[in-house]
Motif scaffolding. Structure first.
Motif, short mmCIF file in Angstrom:
data_model
loop_
_atom_site.label_atom_id
_atom_site.label_comp_id
_atom_site.label_asym_id
_atom_site.label_seq_id
_atom_site.Cartn_x
_atom_site.Cartn_y
_atom_site.Cartn_z
N ASN A 150 0.81 -1.25 -0.03
CA ASN A 150 -0.07 -0.09 -0.06
C ASN A 150 0.84 1.10 0.05
O ASN A 150 0.41 2.24 -0.80
CB ASN A 150 -0.94 -0.05 1.29
CG ASN A 150 -1.80 1.18 1.22
OD1 ASN A 150 -1.88 2.09 1.85
ND2 ASN A 150 -2.87 1.13 0.41
N ASN A 154 0.46 0.04 -4.35
CA ASN A 154 0.27 -1.27 -4.86
C ASN A 154 0.71 -1.43 -6.26
O ASN A 154 0.07 -2.29 -6.87
CB ASN A 154 -1.44 -1.26 -4.81
CG ASN A 154 -1.93 -1.45 -3.52
OD1 ASN A 154 -1.36 -2.47 -2.64
ND2 ASN A 154 -3.03 -0.81 -3.34
N LYS A 155 1.98 -1.04 -6.37
CA LYS A 155 2.76 -1.47 -7.59
C LYS A 155 4.31 -1.86 -7.20
O LYS A 155 4.68 -0.92 -6.58
CB LYS A 155 2.48 -0.10 -8.60
CG LYS A 155 3.52 -0.15 -9.68
CD LYS A 155 3.16 1.04 -10.61
CE LYS A 155 3.95 1.13 -11.82
NZ LYS A 155 3.88 2.55 -12.48
N THR A 189 -5.08 -12.63 -3.75
CA THR A 189 -5.39 -11.02 -3.38
C THR A 189 -4.28 -10.29 -3.90
O THR A 189 -4.84 -9.37 -4.72
CB THR A 189 -5.81 -10.92 -1.97
OG1 THR A 189 -6.89 -11.87 -1.65
CG2 THR A 189 -6.19 -9.41 -1.64
N ASP A 192 -4.48 -10.07 -7.94
CA ASP A 192 -5.51 -9.37 -8.29
C ASP A 192 -5.26 -7.82 -8.10
O ASP A 192 -5.85 -7.19 -8.91
CB ASP A 192 -6.65 -9.94 -7.62
CG ASP A 192 -7.11 -11.35 -8.03
OD1 ASP A 192 -6.55 -11.92 -9.00
OD2 ASP A 192 -7.92 -11.97 -7.24
N GLU A 193 -4.86 -7.45 -7.02
CA GLU A 193 -4.86 -6.15 -6.63
C GLU A 193 -3.75 -5.24 -6.71
O GLU A 193 -3.49 -4.06 -6.62
CB GLU A 193 -5.32 -5.86 -5.31
CG GLU A 193 -6.68 -6.72 -4.79
CD GLU A 193 -7.22 -6.51 -3.46
OE1 GLU A 193 -6.61 -5.90 -2.60
OE2 GLU A 193 -8.44 -7.05 -3.22
N THR A 194 -2.63 -5.91 -7.37
CA THR A 194 -1.19 -5.23 -7.38
C THR A 194 -0.66 -5.27 -9.01
O THR A 194 -0.88 -6.34 -9.49
CB THR A 194 -0.06 -5.75 -6.62
OG1 THR A 194 -0.43 -6.13 -5.50
CG2 THR A 194 1.19 -5.28 -6.65
N GLU A 195 -0.19 -4.19 -9.24
CA GLU A 195 0.40 -3.93 -10.30
C GLU A 195 1.84 -4.32 -10.47
O GLU A 195 2.37 -3.86 -9.67
CB GLU A 195 0.26 -2.40 -11.08
CG GLU A 195 0.81 -2.29 -12.35
CD GLU A 195 0.76 -0.93 -12.74
OE1 GLU A 195 1.47 -0.40 -13.78
OE2 GLU A 195 -0.18 -0.20 -12.06
#
Length: 225
Positions: A150, A154-155, A189, A192-195
């Protein structure tokens, strides 16, 4: 230069690193990252000393995440320090454990790390000797990982784990054990939610690419350019 490879299981697989890096034009400013089941902290005796010496003699610095075949009591006896943005255990100046739930910046590339998985053969092992409950991440480590991602928006460039997300395991047609479900759903998760550009993992003793993004490494030694 940064290189990646799979499990070495102490002195059983370290020879492939010695052979691969022989005569390479690299220095201790370059890195190889081992994706778990290293065994550099295993029995506290001659076996560990021999592996440390072999890794020390490599012409580059060894980084590693933990797998399930590690002695976590010995590993966690090392003081926690900070290196390139994340928490580490410095085994030797050129042998460094990248701890769970961290984001590191190495050669201007960002890496998220989450070691650990459940031993599927623990019924044949002895707790505290050849198997340890700490092989699975704790709730604190899970939470620390989410917070680190975060903070990084999230990258990241790369994700390094010992096992893989739930859907990747399914695509590999591997059995998913109940004890591992929390970890693999957690990794799903994150997937799905991280680049990210690529995800590398070990554990399965295969060299396999899934959807050109997820990469299982065992004998391969690959370079990130």
């Amino acid at each position: 230069m940064i290189y990646l490879t799979g499990d070495i299981h102490s002195n059983l697989g370290v020879d492939r690193l010695t052979r691969f890096f022989e005569n390479k034009r690299i220095t201790k400013e370059d890195f190889v990252i081992i994706l778990g089941d290293v065994g550099v902290c295993w029995d506290g005796g001659k076996k560990d000393t021999l592996l440390k010496q072999t890794l020390h003699e490599l012409p580059l610095t060894t980084l590693f995440i933990d797998g399930n075949h590690e002695n976590f009591e010995l590993l966690n006896d090392y003081p926690v320090s900070y290196w390139n943005g994340g928490q580490v255990h410095e085994i030797e100046p050129d042998i460094i454990h990248l701890m769970r739930g961290q984001v590191f910046e190495i050669e201007k590339k960002t890496f998220f790390t989450m070691g650990g998985v459940a031993s599927t053969d623990k019924m044949y092992r002895t707790e505290g000797i050849s198997w340890r409950a700490e092989e699975l991440p704790s709730e604190e480590e899970y939470e620390q990982g989410l917070k680190a991602l975060n903070r990084n928006g999230n990258k990241v460039d790369y994700i390094l784990t010992h096992t893989a997300p739930y859907e990747v395991i399914s695509a590999m047609e591997m059995e998913i054990f109940e004890e591992e479900d929390v970890l693999r759903q957690y990794l799903q998760t994150i997937s799905d939610e991280t680049e990210f550009k690529h995800w590398y993992f070990g554990h399965f003793h295969e060299d396999l690419d899934i959807e050109e993004i997820y990469h299982c490494l065992m004998d391969r030694v690959i370079s990130l350019r």
